[in-house]
Design a protein around this motif. Sequence first.
Motif, short mmCIF file in Angstrom:
data_model
loop_
_atom_site.label_atom_id
_atom_site.label_comp_id
_atom_site.label_asym_id
_atom_site.label_seq_id
_atom_site.Cartn_x
_atom_site.Cartn_y
_atom_site.Cartn_z
N ASN A 66 0.79 -1.15 0.02
CA ASN A 66 -0.11 -0.06 0.09
C ASN A 66 0.93 1.39 -0.10
N MET A 67 2.04 1.10 0.10
CA MET A 67 3.07 2.18 0.12
C MET A 67 3.76 2.37 -1.25
N ALA A 68 3.46 1.52 -2.06
CA ALA A 68 4.17 1.38 -3.61
C ALA A 68 4.30 2.76 -4.18
N GLN A 69 3.57 3.83 -4.09
CA GLN A 69 3.83 5.13 -4.72
C GLN A 69 4.76 5.91 -4.01
N MET A 70 5.19 5.62 -2.65
CA MET A 70 6.04 6.35 -1.94
C MET A 70 7.47 5.66 -2.33
N PRO A 71 8.34 6.87 -2.39
CA PRO A 71 9.60 6.62 -2.62
C PRO A 71 10.44 5.71 -1.66
N ASP A 72 11.68 4.68 -2.19
CA ASP A 72 12.41 4.20 -1.10
C ASP A 72 13.03 5.25 -0.58
N VAL A 73 13.34 4.88 1.02
CA VAL A 73 13.82 6.03 1.71
C VAL A 73 14.42 5.78 2.98
N TRP A 74 15.85 6.50 3.31
CA TRP A 74 16.59 6.39 4.67
C TRP A 74 15.66 7.28 5.52
N SER A 75 15.35 6.82 6.72
CA SER A 75 14.97 7.72 7.87
C SER A 75 15.89 7.83 8.98
N THR A 76 15.68 8.78 9.44
CA THR A 76 16.36 9.14 10.90
C THR A 76 15.60 9.07 12.07
N TYR A 77 15.85 8.70 13.28
CA TYR A 77 15.02 8.81 14.23
C TYR A 77 15.90 9.54 15.51
N LEU A 78 15.21 10.07 16.26
CA LEU A 78 15.82 10.94 17.39
C LEU A 78 15.28 10.24 18.79
N ARG A 79 16.36 10.52 19.43
CA ARG A 79 15.97 9.68 20.91
C ARG A 79 14.93 10.83 21.74
N THR A 80 13.80 9.94 22.25
CA THR A 80 13.07 10.49 23.49
C THR A 80 12.99 9.71 24.42
N ASP A 81 12.77 10.47 25.64
CA ASP A 81 12.47 9.86 26.97
C ASP A 81 11.18 9.64 27.13
N ASP A 82 10.31 10.27 26.51
CA ASP A 82 8.64 10.14 26.69
C ASP A 82 8.23 10.55 25.34
N ILE A 83 7.78 9.22 24.58
CA ILE A 83 7.46 9.33 23.35
C ILE A 83 6.20 9.88 23.04
N LYS A 84 5.10 9.66 24.38
CA LYS A 84 3.72 10.14 24.03
C LYS A 84 3.77 11.68 24.18
N ALA A 85 4.74 12.19 25.05
CA ALA A 85 4.76 13.72 25.08
C ALA A 85 5.33 14.29 23.79
N ASP A 106 10.22 -5.97 23.63
CA ASP A 106 11.60 -5.90 24.38
C ASP A 106 12.54 -4.94 23.75
N GLN A 107 12.10 -4.09 22.76
CA GLN A 107 13.32 -3.44 22.31
C GLN A 107 13.02 -1.82 22.62
N GLY A 108 11.75 -1.15 22.57
CA GLY A 108 11.75 0.16 22.90
C GLY A 108 10.27 0.49 22.11
N THR A 109 10.08 1.86 22.09
CA THR A 109 8.77 2.30 21.18
C THR A 109 9.20 3.26 20.28
#
Length: 259
Positions: A66-85, A106-109
């Motif tokens: 369902n993402m076929a129209q999206m380009p292949d992409v590298w993504s960056t993630y930033l650390r957060t200690d309160d992801i809901k906030a 077992d890994q994170g959120t």
Amino acid sequence: MPTPEITPGAPCWIDLMTSDTEKAKSFYNTLFGWTFETGDEEKYGGYITASKDGKLVAGIMQKQENMAQMPDVWSTYLRTDDIKATAEAAVANGGQVYMEPMEVPDQGTMAMFADSSGAAIGAWQFGEMKGYEVAAETGAPAWHELFAKQYDSAVAFYQNVFGWETTVMGDTPEFRYTTLGAGDDAKAGIMDASGFLPAEVPSYWGVYFAVDKVDSTIEQAVSLGATVIQPAEDTPYGRMSTLTDPTGAIFKLIENRPS
């Protein structure tokens, strides 16, 4: 090769969403020397982790139909200690939530947002997995850079949402640039890209990989099916180039300059 110190708000992980995981694994194995491990399909959706010399460096995941129209992409993630906030702050500061916070067993959120300039940015709250284990070394991510069409808004977004303490490196019409941190301790940058990104190209986060020699790496990458988008050039920060991998995901190279 010490494990990088990843402070809250700093880049902590990268992954590739690709239309062909086998082609991606072959390409990055040959180019950067990565090895791979595929996670349990039921538990982790077959998510692939890449390692350099036995240390975690990146992830690879299969793009859904369902993402076929999206380009292949590298993504960056930033650390957060309160992801809901962080998700709430993203919306309050002009962003959007693409993917609500989701626990990875077992890994994170994890979560995925659009920042106020429209660029996609991931967030990761540590569990057992505490981000990549090698950075700024050959074959590993060396720098993360947001090319923002709405520069002032983007700077404020990362200050308010991820708690960035920023330093202005340049503030002229030709070069407006802000970093997370200062000098050798800087961990990421935001560039005013309003003057050069084409209308059809949205703001985006770019990932730079360190290599010993940019020119020979380009030659090898092209032989493996990559395309050069920006030829190698010398800059005050090292020799750089921009390419796409064999399925079209943009990545950047920077010549490693050991301290």
